[in-house]
Enzyme design. Structure first.
Site, PDB file in Angstrom:
ATOM      1  N   CYS A   1      -7.245 -26.485 126.794  1.00 10.96           N
ATOM      2  CA  CYS A   1      -7.178 -27.625 125.886  1.00 10.96           C
ATOM      3  C   CYS A   1      -7.375 -28.861 126.759  1.00 10.96           C
ATOM      4  O   CYS A   1      -7.584 -28.758 127.962  1.00 10.96           O
ATOM      5  CB  CYS A   1      -5.850 -27.658 125.135  1.00 10.96           C
ATOM      6  SG  CYS A   1      -4.504 -28.257 126.146  1.00 10.96           S
TER       7      CYS A   1
ATOM      8  N   ARG B   1      -0.423 -34.162 114.531  1.00  7.78           N
ATOM      9  CA  ARG B   1       0.132 -32.859 114.917  1.00  7.78           C
ATOM     10  C   ARG B   1       1.613 -32.971 115.279  1.00  7.78           C
ATOM     11  O   ARG B   1       2.354 -32.009 115.173  1.00  7.78           O
ATOM     12  CB  ARG B   1      -0.624 -32.311 116.131  1.00  7.78           C
ATOM     13  CG  ARG B   1      -2.080 -32.045 115.870  1.00  7.78           C
ATOM     14  CD  ARG B   1      -2.699 -31.312 117.022  1.00  7.78           C
ATOM     15  NE  ARG B   1      -1.886 -30.141 117.352  1.00  7.78           N
ATOM     16  CZ  ARG B   1      -2.126 -29.379 118.413  1.00  7.78           C
ATOM     17  NH1 ARG B   1      -3.100 -29.665 119.239  1.00  7.78           N
ATOM     18  NH2 ARG B   1      -1.377 -28.320 118.653  1.00  7.78           N
TER      19      ARG B   1
END
Ligand code: EPZ
Length: 442
Positions: A116, A399
């Site tokens: 990521c 998120r």
């Protein structure tokens, strides 16, 4: 797509109510898989990652019902033991299904999370610990296939106190035959919350919060009779405290727990802020003098949390003097620094250390969020900076920060969430004025 627009330069005064911790809710919601029946979890934050987790559990055969901060999950049956790539690539925490599915169902197929923005983030420690418990894994086509003929307790030494690695192994060991000891276990409060949750299902875990976890396996677990409350989010708490430190003002965060974050509170005091605490609240204020420069090095808990590093970088960019920030957990977690320099910050990076010479003020600019905590750091920079700041790619923020714009409106921020195709500055200013006026009127 949307973006956040901020008119900086306003002090933050008043109080913000903190939500449940994302990084406790995710492992706990997934760990319900080890105990068939209906679970009730409360103080669950309303976040994109929570919705992703509940939809993954739904695909596995466990439907859920959300009413405000309370989530009911029925894990009576498991129809499908797979976490597909399209889910895992959006939320790497989906790999947390490995332990519970192997413990409950004996097999699983989970997409490897891949890297990521902040790093490669392998899961070798997760697999090593689960193999010690009697699982076999094969890797094929970007997926890890796991199976077991029955878990047996084992002595496991983690090479690194990985948070989700500890959680994955823990969630399997509770149903293993015999006793498991995890050495060099993660000590984060969210791991402790998972241990407490599993014990509420009938598990026998001791040593929570220490680097040695002892788990006496049991043959069966069942849903707790009372709803389980998720612990407060220490990173959300720290983020709002940093926003007040950067902007000035007098802010109280409520429904939180100062005991979860002493390293962050001590660092904020070093910058010259005054911090007062109660059982479930923290007050921060600054007497107008500039923030003082500081040194910080991220470490596993109880050290300074890596998830607060980006937010502290923004404080450092405004502090009087030269600060030093060393990131020891992830190999690429300085991406916010380039965006801060677009706002006038003076940053020099050498390896995993950033040297930041404080400037009197930051100036608003259009900046790009790269990950969840970096986007929070850019919002703080916009709140403290002069003029208008636009933070793009705010899906990162969604998120992990529940109702961010509304919580900031509540303490005097001039902020709006708009479509990212509005680029005219007068229009952006108008959107901020209108959104702020509506919030103040409500
Ligand atoms: C958890 O991630 C958190 N996520 C992260 O929060 C947090 O930054 C991190 O812990 C550190 O505190 C959740 O809890 C859902 P790690 P995790 O395993 O478990 C290496 C946020 O912003 N490692 O403790 O993935 C890894 O590469 C997120 O809320 C291995 O090498 O972190 C990294 O360098 C970001 N092999 C380091 O350990 C492994 O098998 C820390 O990773 C596992 C990890």
């Amino acid at each position: 797509m949307e973006k956040i627009v901020i008119e900086g330069g306003h002090r933050l005064n008043g109080s913000v109510r903190i939500s449940g911790a994302k990084n406790a809710a995710l492992p706990i919601l997934i760990a319900t898989l080890v105990a068939p029946g209906e679970h009730r979890i409360t103080n669950v934050p309303e976040l994109a990652d929570i919705s992703s987790t509940l939809s993954l559990l739904g695909r596995i055969g466990c439907p859920s019902l959300v009413s405000g901060p309370t989530v009911r999950i029925d894990t009576s049956r498991i129809a499908f033991s797979e976490a597909p790539y399209d889910v895992v690539r959006k939320m790497r925490a989906s790999v947390l299904v490995l332990g519970p599915l192997l413990a409950r169902h004996g097999e699983c197929k989970v997409s490897l999370p891949g890297g990521c923005a902040i790093g490669v983030r392998p899961i070798d420690q997760h697999l090593k610990g689960l193999e010690a418990l009697g699982c076999e894994f094969t890797l094929e086509g970007g997926y890890v296939y796991g199976r077991t003929d029955g878990l047996k307790g084992a002595e496991i030494q983690l090479d690194f106190p990985t948070v989700t690695g500890t959680e994955n192994i823990l969630s399997a060991a509770v149903l293993a035959e015999g006793t498991t000891v995890i050495h060099n276990a993660a000590r984060e409060p969210e791991v402790v919350d998972l241990c407490n949750f599993l014990n509420s299902l009938g598990a026998k875990i001791s040593g929570a919060g220490t680097s040695k976890l002892v788990i006496e396996g049991v043959s069966r677990l069942s849903p707790a009779t009372r709803p389980y409350p998720i612990l407060p989010d220490r990173i959300e708490t720290g983020t709002y405290l940093c926003a007040a430190a950067a902007c000035g003002g007098d802010l109280t965060v409520t429904n939180t727990d100062p005991e979860l974050m002493s390293s962050v509170l001590l660092k904020l005091k070093e910058t010259g802020c005054t911090i007062e605490t109660g059982v479930d609240w923290i007050r921060i204020y600054r007497n107008g003098a500039r923030l003082k420069a500081f040194k910080v090095r991220t470490e596993p808990h109880p050290g300074f949390p890596t998830d607060m590093q980006a937010q502290l970088s923004t404080l450092a960019s405004l502090a009087e003097g030269t600060s030093s920030i060393t990131e020891t957990i992830f190999e690429n977690r300085f991406m916010h620094m380039a965006e801060l320099t677009r706002m006038g910050a003076d940053v020099e990076i050498s390896g995993n250390t950033a040297t930041i010479r404080g400037v009197e003020s930051l100036t608003g600019a259009a900046v790009m969020a790269s990950d969840l905590r970096a986007s929070a750091a850019l919002v703080i920079a916009g709140l403290a900076g002069e003029g208008l700041t636009e933070v793009l790619r705010i899906y990162h923020l969604d998120r992990g920060y529940e109702k961010l714009v509304s919580k900031l409106h509540g303490v005097g921020a001039h902020i709006a969430r708009v479509s990212d195709d509005i680029i005219d500055r007068a229009e952006l200013q108008e959107a901020v004025n209108a959104s702020t006026a509506r919030a103040q009127a409500s």
